[in-house]
Design a protein around this motif. Sequence first.
Motif, PDB file in Angstrom:
ATOM      1  N   PHE A  10      -6.731   2.687  -8.360  1.00 29.22           N
ATOM      2  CA  PHE A  10      -5.496   2.152  -8.937  1.00 29.22           C
ATOM      3  C   PHE A  10      -4.287   2.907  -8.401  1.00 29.22           C
ATOM      4  CE2 PHE A  10      -6.954  -0.058 -13.110  1.00 29.22           C
ATOM      5  CZ  PHE A  10      -7.375  -1.140 -12.367  1.00 29.22           C
ATOM      6  N   GLY A  11      -4.410   4.233  -8.281  1.00 30.78           N
ATOM      7  CA  GLY A  11      -3.323   5.029  -7.710  1.00 30.78           C
ATOM      8  C   GLY A  11      -3.039   4.652  -6.266  1.00 30.78           C
ATOM      9  N   LEU A  12      -4.095   4.395  -5.503  1.00 31.35           N
ATOM     10  CA  LEU A  12      -3.921   3.965  -4.118  1.00 31.35           C
ATOM     11  C   LEU A  12      -3.261   2.587  -4.050  1.00 31.35           C
ATOM     12  CD1 LEU A  12      -4.481   4.786  -1.196  1.00 31.35           C
ATOM     13  CD2 LEU A  12      -6.709   3.694  -1.387  1.00 31.35           C
ATOM     14  N   GLY A  13      -3.617   1.715  -4.974  1.00 29.68           N
ATOM     15  CA  GLY A  13      -2.979   0.389  -5.025  1.00 29.68           C
ATOM     16  C   GLY A  13      -1.507   0.477  -5.379  1.00 29.68           C
ATOM     17  N   ILE A  14      -1.161   1.366  -6.289  1.00 29.28           N
ATOM     18  CA  ILE A  14       0.244   1.560  -6.650  1.00 29.28           C
ATOM     19  C   ILE A  14       1.014   2.132  -5.467  1.00 29.28           C
ATOM     20  CG2 ILE A  14       1.783   2.918  -8.124  1.00 29.28           C
ATOM     21  CD1 ILE A  14      -0.393   2.632 -10.299  1.00 29.28           C
ATOM     22  N   TYR A  15       0.390   3.038  -4.731  1.00 29.65           N
ATOM     23  CA  TYR A  15       1.030   3.573  -3.523  1.00 29.65           C
ATOM     24  C   TYR A  15       1.291   2.448  -2.521  1.00 29.65           C
ATOM     25  CZ  TYR A  15       1.410   5.662   1.072  1.00 29.65           C
ATOM     26  OH  TYR A  15       1.830   5.970   2.345  1.00 29.65           O
ATOM     27  N   ALA A  16       0.322   1.572  -2.334  1.00 26.46           N
ATOM     28  CA  ALA A  16       0.482   0.465  -1.386  1.00 26.46           C
ATOM     29  C   ALA A  16       1.586  -0.486  -1.844  1.00 26.46           C
ATOM     30  CB  ALA A  16      -0.829  -0.290  -1.215  1.00 26.46           C
ATOM     31  N   LEU A  17       1.651  -0.765  -3.145  1.00 28.58           N
ATOM     32  CA  LEU A  17       2.711  -1.635  -3.658  1.00 28.58           C
ATOM     33  C   LEU A  17       4.090  -1.009  -3.479  1.00 28.58           C
ATOM     34  CD1 LEU A  17       1.237  -3.101  -6.963  1.00 28.58           C
ATOM     35  CD2 LEU A  17       1.874  -4.346  -4.903  1.00 28.58           C
ATOM     36  N   SER A  18       4.192   0.285  -3.719  1.00 26.79           N
ATOM     37  CA  SER A  18       5.490   0.941  -3.538  1.00 26.79           C
ATOM     38  C   SER A  18       5.875   1.002  -2.066  1.00 26.79           C
ATOM     39  CB  SER A  18       5.477   2.338  -4.151  1.00 26.79           C
ATOM     40  OG  SER A  18       4.599   3.178  -3.440  1.00 26.79           O
ATOM     41  N   LEU A  19       4.888   1.116  -1.185  1.00 23.83           N
ATOM     42  CA  LEU A  19       5.162   1.110   0.246  1.00 23.83           C
ATOM     43  C   LEU A  19       5.668  -0.261   0.695  1.00 23.83           C
ATOM     44  CD1 LEU A  19       4.946   2.998   2.707  1.00 23.83           C
ATOM     45  CD2 LEU A  19       2.696   2.022   3.123  1.00 23.83           C
ATOM     46  N   LEU A  20       5.062  -1.318   0.157  1.00 25.75           N
ATOM     47  CA  LEU A  20       5.542  -2.669   0.467  1.00 25.75           C
ATOM     48  C   LEU A  20       6.951  -2.887  -0.067  1.00 25.75           C
ATOM     49  CD1 LEU A  20       2.355  -4.820  -0.219  1.00 25.75           C
ATOM     50  CD2 LEU A  20       3.422  -4.358   1.985  1.00 25.75           C
ATOM     51  N   GLY A  21       7.221  -2.369  -1.256  1.00 28.65           N
ATOM     52  CA  GLY A  21       8.568  -2.483  -1.815  1.00 28.65           C
ATOM     53  C   GLY A  21       9.598  -1.726  -1.000  1.00 28.65           C
ATOM     54  N   GLU A  22       9.199  -0.584  -0.475  1.00 30.05           N
ATOM     55  CA  GLU A  22      10.115   0.192   0.361  1.00 30.05           C
ATOM     56  C   GLU A  22      10.422  -0.541   1.657  1.00 30.05           C
ATOM     57  OE1 GLU A  22      10.466   4.591   2.458  1.00 30.05           O
ATOM     58  OE2 GLU A  22       8.593   3.977   1.527  1.00 30.05           O
ATOM     59  N   ARG A  23       9.417  -1.166   2.228  1.00 23.96           N
ATOM     60  CA  ARG A  23       9.647  -1.915   3.468  1.00 23.96           C
ATOM     61  C   ARG A  23      10.466  -3.171   3.229  1.00 23.96           C
ATOM     62  NH1 ARG A  23       6.278  -0.256   7.892  1.00 23.96           N
ATOM     63  NH2 ARG A  23       4.848   1.334   7.160  1.00 23.96           N
ATOM     64  N   ALA A  24      10.306  -3.785   2.066  1.00 19.73           N
ATOM     65  CA  ALA A  24      11.030  -5.023   1.770  1.00 19.73           C
ATOM     66  C   ALA A  24      12.498  -4.759   1.435  1.00 19.73           C
ATOM     67  CB  ALA A  24      10.362  -5.758   0.614  1.00 19.73           C
ATOM     68  N   TYR A  25      12.768  -3.686   0.679  1.00 18.66           N
ATOM     69  CA  TYR A  25      14.133  -3.444   0.217  1.00 18.66           C
ATOM     70  C   TYR A  25      14.851  -2.340   0.967  1.00 18.66           C
ATOM     71  CZ  TYR A  25      12.831  -6.545  -3.531  1.00 18.66           C
ATOM     72  OH  TYR A  25      12.413  -7.625  -4.234  1.00 18.66           O
ATOM     73  N   GLY A  26      14.150  -1.610   1.804  1.00 21.90           N
ATOM     74  CA  GLY A  26      14.799  -0.654   2.706  1.00 21.90           C
ATOM     75  C   GLY A  26      15.198   0.661   2.079  1.00 21.90           C
ATOM     76  N   HIS A  27      16.327   0.725   1.438  1.00 20.86           N
ATOM     77  CA  HIS A  27      16.930   1.997   1.029  1.00 20.86           C
ATOM     78  C   HIS A  27      16.448   2.455  -0.342  1.00 20.86           C
ATOM     79  CE1 HIS A  27      19.532   1.595   4.468  1.00 20.86           C
ATOM     80  NE2 HIS A  27      19.926   0.410   4.047  1.00 20.86           N
ATOM     81  N   THR A  28      15.175   2.368  -0.603  1.00 18.81           N
ATOM     82  CA  THR A  28      14.662   2.792  -1.902  1.00 18.81           C
ATOM     83  C   THR A  28      13.844   4.066  -1.806  1.00 18.81           C
ATOM     84  OG1 THR A  28      12.702   1.400  -1.634  1.00 18.81           O
ATOM     85  CG2 THR A  28      14.591   0.433  -2.792  1.00 18.81           C
ATOM     86  N   ARG A  29      14.034   4.851  -0.775  1.00 22.17           N
ATOM     87  CA  ARG A  29      13.253   6.075  -0.591  1.00 22.17           C
ATOM     88  C   ARG A  29      13.492   7.066  -1.731  1.00 22.17           C
ATOM     89  NH1 ARG A  29       8.704   7.902   1.508  1.00 22.17           N
ATOM     90  NH2 ARG A  29       8.859  10.063   2.094  1.00 22.17           N
ATOM     91  N   GLU A  30      14.722   7.133  -2.221  1.00 23.68           N
ATOM     92  CA  GLU A  30      15.035   8.063  -3.292  1.00 23.68           C
ATOM     93  C   GLU A  30      14.435   7.619  -4.617  1.00 23.68           C
ATOM     94  OE1 GLU A  30      17.472   6.622  -1.397  1.00 23.68           O
ATOM     95  OE2 GLU A  30      17.800   8.280  -0.017  1.00 23.68           O
ATOM     96  N   LEU A  31      14.274   6.331  -4.798  1.00 26.74           N
ATOM     97  CA  LEU A  31      13.753   5.798  -6.054  1.00 26.74           C
ATOM     98  C   LEU A  31      12.245   5.592  -6.042  1.00 26.74           C
ATOM     99  CD1 LEU A  31      16.490   3.118  -6.791  1.00 26.74           C
ATOM    100  CD2 LEU A  31      16.236   5.365  -7.819  1.00 26.74           C
ATOM    101  N   LYS A  32      11.597   5.933  -4.949  1.00 29.83           N
ATOM    102  CA  LYS A  32      10.163   5.661  -4.810  1.00 29.83           C
ATOM    103  C   LYS A  32       9.315   6.330  -5.893  1.00 29.83           C
ATOM    104  CE  LYS A  32       6.739   5.178  -1.210  1.00 29.83           C
ATOM    105  NZ  LYS A  32       6.438   5.420   0.183  1.00 29.83           N
ATOM    106  N   PRO A  33       9.533   7.609  -6.241  1.00 32.10           N
ATOM    107  CA  PRO A  33       8.725   8.186  -7.327  1.00 32.10           C
ATOM    108  C   PRO A  33       8.924   7.483  -8.666  1.00 32.10           C
ATOM    109  CG  PRO A  33       9.784   9.919  -6.076  1.00 32.10           C
ATOM    110  CD  PRO A  33      10.357   8.626  -5.594  1.00 32.10           C
ATOM    111  N   LEU A  34      10.152   7.095  -8.962  1.00 28.20           N
ATOM    112  CA  LEU A  34      10.417   6.375 -10.205  1.00 28.20           C
ATOM    113  C   LEU A  34       9.732   5.010 -10.207  1.00 28.20           C
ATOM    114  CD1 LEU A  34      11.938   6.290 -12.900  1.00 28.20           C
ATOM    115  CD2 LEU A  34      13.837   5.234 -11.659  1.00 28.20           C
ATOM    116  N   VAL A  35       9.786   4.319  -9.080  1.00 31.58           N
ATOM    117  CA  VAL A  35       9.117   3.024  -8.964  1.00 31.58           C
ATOM    118  C   VAL A  35       7.610   3.187  -9.121  1.00 31.58           C
ATOM    119  CG1 VAL A  35       8.599   1.142  -7.348  1.00 31.58           C
ATOM    120  CG2 VAL A  35      10.936   1.973  -7.582  1.00 31.58           C
ATOM    121  N   GLN A  36       7.047   4.248  -8.563  1.00 31.10           N
ATOM    122  CA  GLN A  36       5.608   4.480  -8.689  1.00 31.10           C
ATOM    123  C   GLN A  36       5.223   4.763 -10.136  1.00 31.10           C
ATOM    124  OE1 GLN A  36       5.106   7.598  -5.812  1.00 31.10           O
ATOM    125  NE2 GLN A  36       4.587   6.155  -4.180  1.00 31.10           N
ATOM    126  N   LEU A  37       6.042   5.512 -10.852  1.00 27.35           N
ATOM    127  CA  LEU A  37       5.755   5.763 -12.266  1.00 27.35           C
ATOM    128  C   LEU A  37       5.848   4.481 -13.084  1.00 27.35           C
ATOM    129  CD1 LEU A  37       7.519   9.173 -12.951  1.00 27.35           C
ATOM    130  CD2 LEU A  37       5.088   8.713 -12.811  1.00 27.35           C
TER     131      LEU A  37
END
Length: 111
Positions: A10-37
């Motif tokens: 499940f943790g690996l799946g959440i990582y993959a989803l956040s990675l897809l979100g980062e690629r789709a929206y671009g400038h979300t590197r700073e918010l990535k930990p919050l999105v993962q939580l």
Amino acid sequence: MHFFGLVILFGLGIYALSLLGERAYGHTRELKPLVQLILGVALAWIANLNLWSGFAISHLRADWVGVTITGLALGGIAFFFDAVVGFFAGLHRKIEDQAVQLERSDLKRVA
């Protein structure tokens, strides 16, 4: 042991989803930990996943506390995967760059 594997996947799946979100929206590197939580808590609530009941620890006051803390743990596991993948990606880049840099410096000394 199966429950531990489920939590890791499940943790690996959440990582993959956040990675897809980062690629789709671009400038979300700073918010990535919050999105993962947030994704971790949402997934734990959707799946009604309680880490503590899975390991036979049933001394929580309410079930929702266990589910929420499990979601935070899932987000933390996803953040851990992000750090591990970033380490290995950076290591590869560092080795390649140093090799090219050493080649150029050796060639200048010989010439």
